[in-house]
Motif scaffolding. Sequence first.
Motif, PDB file in Angstrom:
ATOM      1  N   MET A   1       1.015  -1.104   0.122  1.00 17.06           N
ATOM      2  CA  MET A   1      -0.020  -0.103  -0.005  1.00 17.06           C
ATOM      3  C   MET A   1       0.881   1.387  -0.001  1.00 17.06           C
ATOM      4  SD  MET A   1      -3.272   0.774   2.439  1.00 17.06           S
ATOM      5  CE  MET A   1      -4.193   2.362   2.116  1.00 17.06           C
ATOM      6  N   ARG A   2       0.654   1.935  -0.743  1.00 19.43           N
ATOM      7  CA  ARG A   2       1.471   3.396  -1.216  1.00 19.43           C
ATOM      8  C   ARG A   2       1.127   4.240  -0.055  1.00 19.43           C
ATOM      9  NH1 ARG A   2       1.426   6.791  -6.587  1.00 19.43           N
ATOM     10  NH2 ARG A   2       2.970   8.178  -5.999  1.00 19.43           N
ATOM     11  N   TYR A   3       0.113   4.486   0.569  1.00 16.36           N
ATOM     12  CA  TYR A   3      -0.435   5.697   1.501  1.00 16.36           C
ATOM     13  C   TYR A   3      -0.870   5.093   2.628  1.00 16.36           C
ATOM     14  CZ  TYR A   3      -0.350   8.197  -3.063  1.00 16.36           C
ATOM     15  OH  TYR A   3      -0.031   8.788  -4.120  1.00 16.36           O
ATOM     16  N   PHE A   4      -0.143   3.941   3.381  1.00  9.66           N
ATOM     17  CA  PHE A   4      -0.664   3.303   4.440  1.00  9.66           C
ATOM     18  C   PHE A   4      -0.907   4.396   5.687  1.00  9.66           C
ATOM     19  CE2 PHE A   4       0.232   1.594   8.610  1.00  9.66           C
ATOM     20  CZ  PHE A   4      -0.735   0.676   8.660  1.00  9.66           C
ATOM     21  N   GLU A   5       0.178   5.235   5.788  1.00 12.46           N
ATOM     22  CA  GLU A   5       0.231   6.179   6.980  1.00 12.46           C
ATOM     23  C   GLU A   5      -1.055   7.499   6.817  1.00 12.46           C
ATOM     24  OE1 GLU A   5       1.819   6.318   9.809  1.00 12.46           O
ATOM     25  OE2 GLU A   5       2.719   4.232   9.062  1.00 12.46           O
ATOM     26  N   GLU A   6      -1.118   7.727   5.626  1.00  9.36           N
ATOM     27  CA  GLU A   6      -2.259   8.596   5.394  1.00  9.36           C
ATOM     28  C   GLU A   6      -3.805   8.057   5.567  1.00  9.36           C
ATOM     29  OE1 GLU A   6       0.352   8.251   3.488  1.00  9.36           O
ATOM     30  OE2 GLU A   6       1.070  10.021   2.546  1.00  9.36           O
ATOM     31  N   ALA A   7      -3.757   6.654   5.155  1.00  3.83           N
ATOM     32  CA  ALA A   7      -5.410   5.886   5.270  1.00  3.83           C
ATOM     33  C   ALA A   7      -5.234   5.668   6.869  1.00  3.83           C
ATOM     34  CB  ALA A   7      -5.128   4.541   4.565  1.00  3.83           C
ATOM     35  N   LYS A   8      -4.056   5.522   7.410  1.00  2.00           N
ATOM     36  CA  LYS A   8      -4.326   5.229   8.878  1.00  2.00           C
ATOM     37  C   LYS A   8      -4.906   6.430   9.671  1.00  2.00           C
ATOM     38  CE  LYS A   8      -1.320   4.005  12.839  1.00  2.00           C
ATOM     39  NZ  LYS A   8       0.242   3.701  13.111  1.00  2.00           N
ATOM     40  N   LYS A   9      -4.120   7.669   9.180  1.00  2.00           N
ATOM     41  CA  LYS A   9      -4.809   9.030   9.939  1.00  2.00           C
ATOM     42  C   LYS A   9      -6.267   9.081   9.659  1.00  2.00           C
ATOM     43  CE  LYS A   9      -0.488  11.241   9.763  1.00  2.00           C
ATOM     44  NZ  LYS A   9       0.455  12.220   9.496  1.00  2.00           N
ATOM     45  N   ILE A  10      -6.613   8.599   8.358  1.00  2.00           N
ATOM     46  CA  ILE A  10      -8.180   8.907   7.987  1.00  2.00           C
ATOM     47  C   ILE A  10      -8.825   7.955   8.926  1.00  2.00           C
ATOM     48  CG2 ILE A  10      -9.995   8.361   6.185  1.00  2.00           C
ATOM     49  CD1 ILE A  10      -7.772   9.542   4.162  1.00  2.00           C
ATOM     50  N   TRP A  11      -8.455   6.596   8.970  1.00  2.00           N
ATOM     51  CA  TRP A  11      -9.158   5.795   9.719  1.00  2.00           C
ATOM     52  C   TRP A  11      -9.306   6.121  11.412  1.00  2.00           C
ATOM     53  CZ3 TRP A  11     -11.746   1.318   8.416  1.00  2.00           C
ATOM     54  CH2 TRP A  11     -12.147   0.526   9.385  1.00  2.00           C
ATOM     55  N   GLN A  12      -8.242   6.438  11.835  1.00  2.00           N
ATOM     56  CA  GLN A  12      -8.204   6.980  13.142  1.00  2.00           C
ATOM     57  C   GLN A  12      -9.128   8.144  13.454  1.00  2.00           C
ATOM     58  OE1 GLN A  12      -4.043   7.389  13.882  1.00  2.00           O
ATOM     59  NE2 GLN A  12      -3.628   5.196  14.617  1.00  2.00           N
ATOM     60  N   ASP A  94      -3.864  -6.729  -2.580  1.00  2.00           N
ATOM     61  CA  ASP A  94      -3.478  -5.822  -3.573  1.00  2.00           C
ATOM     62  C   ASP A  94      -4.677  -5.115  -4.060  1.00  2.00           C
ATOM     63  OD1 ASP A  94      -4.506  -8.127  -4.705  1.00  2.00           O
ATOM     64  OD2 ASP A  94      -3.372  -7.601  -6.726  1.00  2.00           O
ATOM     65  N   LEU A  95      -5.803  -5.682  -4.211  1.00  2.00           N
ATOM     66  CA  LEU A  95      -6.876  -4.830  -4.849  1.00  2.00           C
ATOM     67  C   LEU A  95      -7.669  -3.890  -3.943  1.00  2.00           C
ATOM     68  CD1 LEU A  95      -9.647  -6.290  -6.969  1.00  2.00           C
ATOM     69  CD2 LEU A  95     -10.227  -5.083  -4.976  1.00  2.00           C
ATOM     70  N   TYR A  96      -7.621  -4.333  -2.462  1.00  2.00           N
ATOM     71  CA  TYR A  96      -7.946  -3.656  -1.561  1.00  2.00           C
ATOM     72  C   TYR A  96      -6.985  -2.381  -1.346  1.00  2.00           C
ATOM     73  CZ  TYR A  96     -11.024  -7.714  -1.047  1.00  2.00           C
ATOM     74  OH  TYR A  96     -11.955  -8.597  -1.231  1.00  2.00           O
ATOM     75  N   ASP A  97      -5.995  -2.720  -1.298  1.00  2.00           N
ATOM     76  CA  ASP A  97      -4.898  -1.539  -1.077  1.00  2.00           C
ATOM     77  C   ASP A  97      -4.877  -0.595  -2.161  1.00  2.00           C
ATOM     78  OD1 ASP A  97      -4.060  -3.031   1.150  1.00  2.00           O
ATOM     79  OD2 ASP A  97      -2.063  -3.753   0.277  1.00  2.00           O
ATOM     80  N   ARG A  98      -5.038  -1.085  -3.664  1.00  2.00           N
ATOM     81  CA  ARG A  98      -5.150   0.002  -4.595  1.00  2.00           C
ATOM     82  C   ARG A  98      -6.428   0.937  -4.167  1.00  2.00           C
ATOM     83  NH1 ARG A  98      -3.555  -4.148  -7.750  1.00  2.00           N
ATOM     84  NH2 ARG A  98      -5.664  -4.678  -8.546  1.00  2.00           N
ATOM     85  N   ILE A  99      -7.495   0.432  -3.909  1.00  2.00           N
ATOM     86  CA  ILE A  99      -8.655   1.148  -3.713  1.00  2.00           C
ATOM     87  C   ILE A  99      -8.333   2.088  -2.447  1.00  2.00           C
ATOM     88  CG2 ILE A  99     -11.100   0.936  -3.122  1.00  2.00           C
ATOM     89  CD1 ILE A  99     -11.488  -1.451  -4.600  1.00  2.00           C
ATOM     90  N   ALA A 100      -7.919   1.488  -1.437  1.00  2.00           N
ATOM     91  CA  ALA A 100      -7.650   2.468  -0.283  1.00  2.00           C
ATOM     92  C   ALA A 100      -6.574   3.683  -0.705  1.00  2.00           C
ATOM     93  CB  ALA A 100      -7.073   1.659   0.755  1.00  2.00           C
ATOM     94  N   ASP A 101      -5.641   3.208  -1.556  1.00  2.00           N
ATOM     95  CA  ASP A 101      -4.804   4.373  -2.038  1.00  2.00           C
ATOM     96  C   ASP A 101      -5.281   5.298  -2.866  1.00  2.00           C
ATOM     97  OD1 ASP A 101      -2.189   3.510  -0.937  1.00  2.00           O
ATOM     98  OD2 ASP A 101      -1.738   2.194  -2.585  1.00  2.00           O
ATOM     99  N   ARG A 102      -6.567   5.120  -3.659  1.00  2.00           N
ATOM    100  CA  ARG A 102      -7.198   5.887  -4.480  1.00  2.00           C
ATOM    101  C   ARG A 102      -8.137   6.755  -3.518  1.00  2.00           C
ATOM    102  NH1 ARG A 102      -4.622   3.073  -7.474  1.00  2.00           N
ATOM    103  NH2 ARG A 102      -3.027   4.529  -6.719  1.00  2.00           N
TER     104      ARG A 102
END
Length: 124
Positions: A1-12, A94-102
């Motif tokens: 996942m390319r934007y793991f930290e950013e996605a984590k912040k959105i989640w939190q 991979d597919l879920y990670d791509r969508i999360a990156d988008r």
Amino acid sequence: MRYFEEAKKIWQNYVPRSGQSDTVEGELLRAVEKLRYEAQSNGNGNWDEGFKMFCDYLLETLANDKAFSAETQEELVANIKRLLDYDYPYLEDDLYDRIADRIVEWSKFHKGPIKREKNLEQYR
């Protein structure tokens, strides 16, 4: 996942412990993670209209958005349609990670968080 930290912040910050998010990006991320969990943990055994609604929300919000090129939009549509084939759960990350990156890219483009009204029909 390319934007793991950013996605984590959105989640939190925008995904509640239970129920829907008050922000678009929070709800988008909640949707993709609910879909991931259902496929990987349950083999889509609990699939119902609520999961289809998650896919519809992802499609409606992301697939034709000006944040993405035509090529990226096509990829999103293909990825989300693959998830709709619930008889054959998609089990890789991979597919879920791509969508999360988008979703993260969408949020950056729209300078979120973007408020949303909860869908009274979504019970998942």
